[in-house]
Design a protein around this motif. Sequence first.
Motif, short mmCIF file in Angstrom:
data_model
loop_
_atom_site.label_atom_id
_atom_site.label_comp_id
_atom_site.label_asym_id
_atom_site.label_seq_id
_atom_site.Cartn_x
_atom_site.Cartn_y
_atom_site.Cartn_z
N GLU A 155 -24.81 -20.91 40.99
CA GLU A 155 -25.83 -21.86 41.47
C GLU A 155 -25.40 -22.63 42.71
N GLN A 156 -24.12 -23.09 42.71
CA GLN A 156 -23.67 -23.85 43.88
C GLN A 156 -23.70 -22.98 45.13
N GLU A 158 -25.67 -20.39 45.60
CA GLU A 158 -27.08 -20.19 45.96
C GLU A 158 -27.63 -21.41 46.68
N ALA A 159 -27.26 -22.59 46.17
CA ALA A 159 -27.72 -23.83 46.81
C ALA A 159 -27.23 -23.87 48.26
N ALA A 160 -25.97 -23.51 48.47
CA ALA A 160 -25.42 -23.52 49.83
C ALA A 160 -26.19 -22.55 50.72
N SER A 161 -26.55 -21.38 50.17
CA SER A 161 -27.26 -20.40 51.01
C SER A 161 -28.66 -20.91 51.36
N LEU A 163 -29.36 -23.87 51.89
CA LEU A 163 -29.16 -24.94 52.87
C LEU A 163 -28.70 -24.40 54.22
N ALA A 165 -26.06 -22.05 54.75
CA ALA A 165 -24.68 -21.61 54.90
C ALA A 165 -24.59 -20.08 54.81
N SER A 166 -23.85 -19.48 55.74
CA SER A 166 -23.62 -18.04 55.67
C SER A 166 -22.69 -17.74 54.50
N ARG A 167 -22.54 -16.46 54.17
CA ARG A 167 -21.65 -16.09 53.06
C ARG A 167 -20.24 -16.60 53.29
N GLN A 169 -19.25 -19.13 55.27
CA GLN A 169 -19.23 -20.60 55.15
C GLN A 169 -19.27 -21.02 53.69
N ARG A 173 -16.40 -23.25 52.06
CA ARG A 173 -16.75 -24.64 51.77
C ARG A 173 -17.10 -24.90 50.31
N ILE A 174 -17.58 -23.87 49.61
CA ILE A 174 -18.05 -24.09 48.24
C ILE A 174 -17.19 -23.35 47.22
N PRO A 177 -13.01 -24.16 47.28
CA PRO A 177 -12.65 -25.45 46.67
C PRO A 177 -12.89 -25.48 45.16
#
Lengths: 259, 328
Positions: A155-156, A158-161, A163, A165-167, A169, A173-174, A177
């Motif tokens: 989910e995190q 997917e949320a980044a994508s 927003l 973010a490329s794969r 990134q 970033r997600i 970490p």
Amino acid sequence: MSTRIALRTAALGYLGVLVLVPLAMILYRTFEDGLVAFFQSVTTPAAISAISLSLTIVAIVVPLNVVFGLVTALALARGNFPGKGILQAVVDLPFAVSPVIVGVALILFWGNDGWLGGALPVIFSLPGMVLATVFVTLPFVVREVEPVLREIGTEQEEAASTLGASRWQTFWRITLPAIKVGVFYGVVLTVARSLGEFGALTVVAGGVAGESQTLTLLVHARYIDDHNTFGAYAASTVLMGLALVTLVLMALLERRREA
Amino acid sequence: MITVSNVSKHFGDFTALDDVSLEVPDGSLTALLGPSGSGKSTLLRIIGGLEWADAGSVVIHGDDVTNVPPQKRGIGFVFQHYAAFKHMTVRDNVGFGLKIRKTPKDKIDARVDELLNIVGLGGFAKRYPSQLSGGQRQRMALARALAVEPKVLLLDEPFGALDAKVRTELREWLRRLHDEVHVTTLLVTHDQEEALSIADNIAVMDNAHIEQVGGPRELYDRPANPFVMGFLGPVAKVDGTLVRPHDIALRTQPDAGTREAQVMRVSHLGFEVRVDLELSDGKPVFAQLTRYEAAQLELAGGDIVWLALTGDSDARLVSEDDRLDAVA
């Protein structure tokens, strides 16, 4: 209540007899004659060469296995491809196969009479030792990271994508970490196992002092061949110290990143 | 406007969506309502680009985005379990999309502050998601989705993980927010009360199909089929006719077209009084009365009463569908 105390005593006693007392004996024997004797024993040319060789192997093996481990763990946790079951089994193979067999297999493949006919100088030199160590430490990062990946879910990411973010990134970033604790334990285990590897190295490393002798091989050579028991204890202490330093360094790094 | 045309999706042998078409009007708050497994989340994820359709197309504001990745669809997506970035502060969570777009830091800060005030998290910028309640996390997720000024906002069961009280508060809050922000919003829910209370427009889904689309009142009063009727509210079945239980009136005397029944049990549920009855053919049925109606009738278990169907006759359906026996 009394059974609980009895159980605890039994567990501690078991650990003590098996692990703590023997290790403590080594420490005692190492420092029995003072720090100077210890220092002299671990700064001979052969010892310095062995320490640097062991650290070199670790420095090459850890990044290789982190990259391989992350890619494989991602494939196993997220991917859906034919042969996934086979990959799962192969990753565990180094746990099942004795390191000595790994050494023999490497010679069969890379050695002078092997498949590649000794085309590359692998056996009895650094590449061979690295290959053997990579093999035996292969599962650690994968097996530490994969369950964490499953636990954090997608989910995190997917949320980044959504927003933007490329794969790549998203991974930096997600995902990274979120799985860093798993990577951390994977690295610690890999370092410890790399430093301690013996079985495969006795086969593929020449064991020539000052050249192709790691710390574990040095301990063995001093103890068995040279009957230099004190030297063996001292080298063992260095080995344990390095593992301990790794653990502490990683823990500090972890804490600093979180702060 | 979101236009979904003839979309199908299969997962192995399972058909999640079967030739589904839907239009979400500009600036509306539309609900996709259906039971779990009806395909509503899959449809939302296809609109968001998180799943690919096997067939059909998705058009957002005139752009065919069927083969466009989620990064470039101009959407905001909110997940049931918040999908908070756990290692980032609230500020960094909300600013994430802007940071990815390389927005200057002072602009990000200003926009994040503005959004945090809108969602009522003004003083929480430095906290981590683990220090927030569920409702606060979901408001943060909403601010994060709105930060990139999406063309459409997609919400997947956004209140599903919250307890009942917070859920009610948050959905009223979302309705007010929508009235201020006016972004075209599609919300997936399995809760008919939630859909009826906040949506302008509801699409009812069942079994990979959209059964009916309309306003809350239209769907409740003129359901197209027994499924929609049963999903949007309670249904009683009297001699093969499906009717809302509050459209059943009870009389103490027989009259033309009335039907005899025996009172089995009277339950006082605050304003509403539920009367369980048994028809003369032995089938159970229940009626909803107001407390004033019930007081006038002075009903007690064992009484014989006569049923009359009142209210809007459009809300009745003749059912050949036995599934609804369970509902009634």
